[in-house]
Design a protein around this motif. Structure first.
Motif, PDB file in Angstrom:
ATOM      1  N   ILE A  89       0.822  -1.085   0.065  1.00 20.36           N
ATOM      2  CA  ILE A  89       0.030  -0.009   0.104  1.00 20.36           C
ATOM      3  C   ILE A  89       1.031   1.525   0.013  1.00 20.36           C
ATOM      4  O   ILE A  89       1.597   1.432   0.927  1.00 20.36           O
ATOM      5  N   ILE A  90       0.725   1.999  -1.175  1.00 17.38           N
ATOM      6  CA  ILE A  90       1.697   3.441  -1.272  1.00 17.38           C
ATOM      7  C   ILE A  90       0.852   4.433  -0.817  1.00 17.38           C
ATOM      8  O   ILE A  90      -0.473   4.572  -1.337  1.00 17.38           O
ATOM      9  N   GLU A  91       1.098   5.189   0.110  1.00 13.57           N
ATOM     10  CA  GLU A  91       0.366   6.507   0.561  1.00 13.57           C
ATOM     11  C   GLU A  91       1.104   7.584   0.298  1.00 13.57           C
ATOM     12  O   GLU A  91       2.450   7.531   0.544  1.00 13.57           O
ATOM     13  N   TYR A  92       0.839   8.541  -0.180  1.00 10.77           N
ATOM     14  CA  TYR A  92       1.645  10.020  -0.662  1.00 10.77           C
ATOM     15  C   TYR A  92       1.365  10.745   0.502  1.00 10.77           C
ATOM     16  O   TYR A  92       0.452  10.643   1.518  1.00 10.77           O
ATOM     17  N   GLU A  93       2.364  11.668   0.921  1.00  7.24           N
ATOM     18  CA  GLU A  93       2.319  12.716   1.857  1.00  7.24           C
ATOM     19  C   GLU A  93       0.996  13.538   1.970  1.00  7.24           C
ATOM     20  O   GLU A  93       0.741  13.854   3.094  1.00  7.24           O
ATOM     21  N   ASP A  94       0.728  13.875   0.828  1.00  6.01           N
ATOM     22  CA  ASP A  94      -0.447  14.724   0.861  1.00  6.01           C
ATOM     23  C   ASP A  94      -1.696  14.147   1.212  1.00  6.01           C
ATOM     24  O   ASP A  94      -2.709  14.685   1.594  1.00  6.01           O
ATOM     25  N   SER A  95      -1.858  12.855   1.333  1.00  5.18           N
ATOM     26  CA  SER A  95      -3.114  12.040   1.626  1.00  5.18           C
ATOM     27  C   SER A  95      -2.941  11.403   2.996  1.00  5.18           C
ATOM     28  O   SER A  95      -4.083  10.975   3.495  1.00  5.18           O
ATOM     29  N   LEU A  96      -1.682  11.705   3.829  1.00  2.19           N
ATOM     30  CA  LEU A  96      -1.624  11.265   5.245  1.00  2.19           C
ATOM     31  C   LEU A  96      -2.172  12.495   6.278  1.00  2.19           C
ATOM     32  O   LEU A  96      -2.121  13.624   5.852  1.00  2.19           O
ATOM     33  N   LYS A  97      -3.057  11.939   7.204  1.00  2.00           N
ATOM     34  CA  LYS A  97      -3.541  12.918   8.116  1.00  2.00           C
ATOM     35  C   LYS A  97      -2.502  13.161   9.045  1.00  2.00           C
ATOM     36  O   LYS A  97      -1.903  12.229   9.836  1.00  2.00           O
ATOM     37  N   THR A  98      -2.055  14.234   9.169  1.00  2.00           N
ATOM     38  CA  THR A  98      -0.941  14.447  10.145  1.00  2.00           C
ATOM     39  C   THR A  98      -1.727  15.439  11.443  1.00  2.00           C
ATOM     40  O   THR A  98      -2.364  16.445  10.987  1.00  2.00           O
ATOM     41  N   ASN A  99      -0.934  15.540  12.303  1.00  2.00           N
ATOM     42  CA  ASN A  99      -1.303  16.234  13.636  1.00  2.00           C
ATOM     43  C   ASN A  99      -0.578  17.713  13.339  1.00  2.00           C
ATOM     44  O   ASN A  99       0.388  17.858  13.225  1.00  2.00           O
ATOM     45  N   THR A 100      -1.425  18.710  13.350  1.00  2.40           N
ATOM     46  CA  THR A 100      -0.964  20.112  13.081  1.00  2.40           C
ATOM     47  C   THR A 100      -0.389  20.898  14.486  1.00  2.40           C
ATOM     48  O   THR A 100       0.248  21.937  14.504  1.00  2.40           O
ATOM     49  N   ASN A 101      -0.639  20.007  15.676  1.00  3.65           N
ATOM     50  CA  ASN A 101      -0.266  20.317  16.832  1.00  3.65           C
ATOM     51  C   ASN A 101       0.932  20.144  17.505  1.00  3.65           C
ATOM     52  O   ASN A 101       1.699  20.591  18.280  1.00  3.65           O
ATOM     53  N   GLU A 102       1.970  19.376  16.768  1.00  7.21           N
ATOM     54  CA  GLU A 102       3.084  19.111  16.847  1.00  7.21           C
ATOM     55  C   GLU A 102       4.215  20.361  16.876  1.00  7.21           C
ATOM     56  O   GLU A 102       3.905  21.189  15.878  1.00  7.21           O
TER      57      GLU A 102
END
Length: 102
Positions: A89-102
């Motif tokens: 499974i290949i996931e691109y960076e822009d499709s990953l959910k990231t925390n903006t609070n870090e």
């Protein structure tokens, strides 16, 4: 003379009763009729939505009637695989959910 007075009283009482039942009573004809019309409109909207959903489901059923389409759907959405097969499974960076609070 007495007979005409009683006729008028009966007519007046009947008219008051009819007005009361049509307009003023909690179960009046106009109030109940208006509420039932609102319910009919709501149910007709629900019926249209359900018919549209049923049409979509029928298209899906026809689409998945062949084994190849069903297998393709299972592979794409549920990541199923055949025996002796490896799936990456290949996931691109822009499709990953990231925390903006870090």
């Amino acid at each position: 003379m007495k007979l005409s007075i009683f006729k008028n009283i009966y007519i007046i009482i009947s008219a008051i009763f009819i007005v009361w039942m049509l307009f003023l009573d909690a179960n009046s004809w106009f109030f109940t009729h208006r509420e039932l019309n609102k319910q009919i409109e709501l149910l007709e909207e629900q019926k249209a939505n359900l018919q549209q959903a049923a049409g979509k489901d029928n298209k899906s059923i026809l689409k998945f009637s062949s084994f190849e389409e069903l297998e393709k759907f299972a592979r794409e959405h549920f990541f199923m695989k055949r025996e002796n097969e490896v799936i990456y499974i290949i996931e691109y960076e822009d499709s990953l959910k990231t925390n903006t609070n870090e």
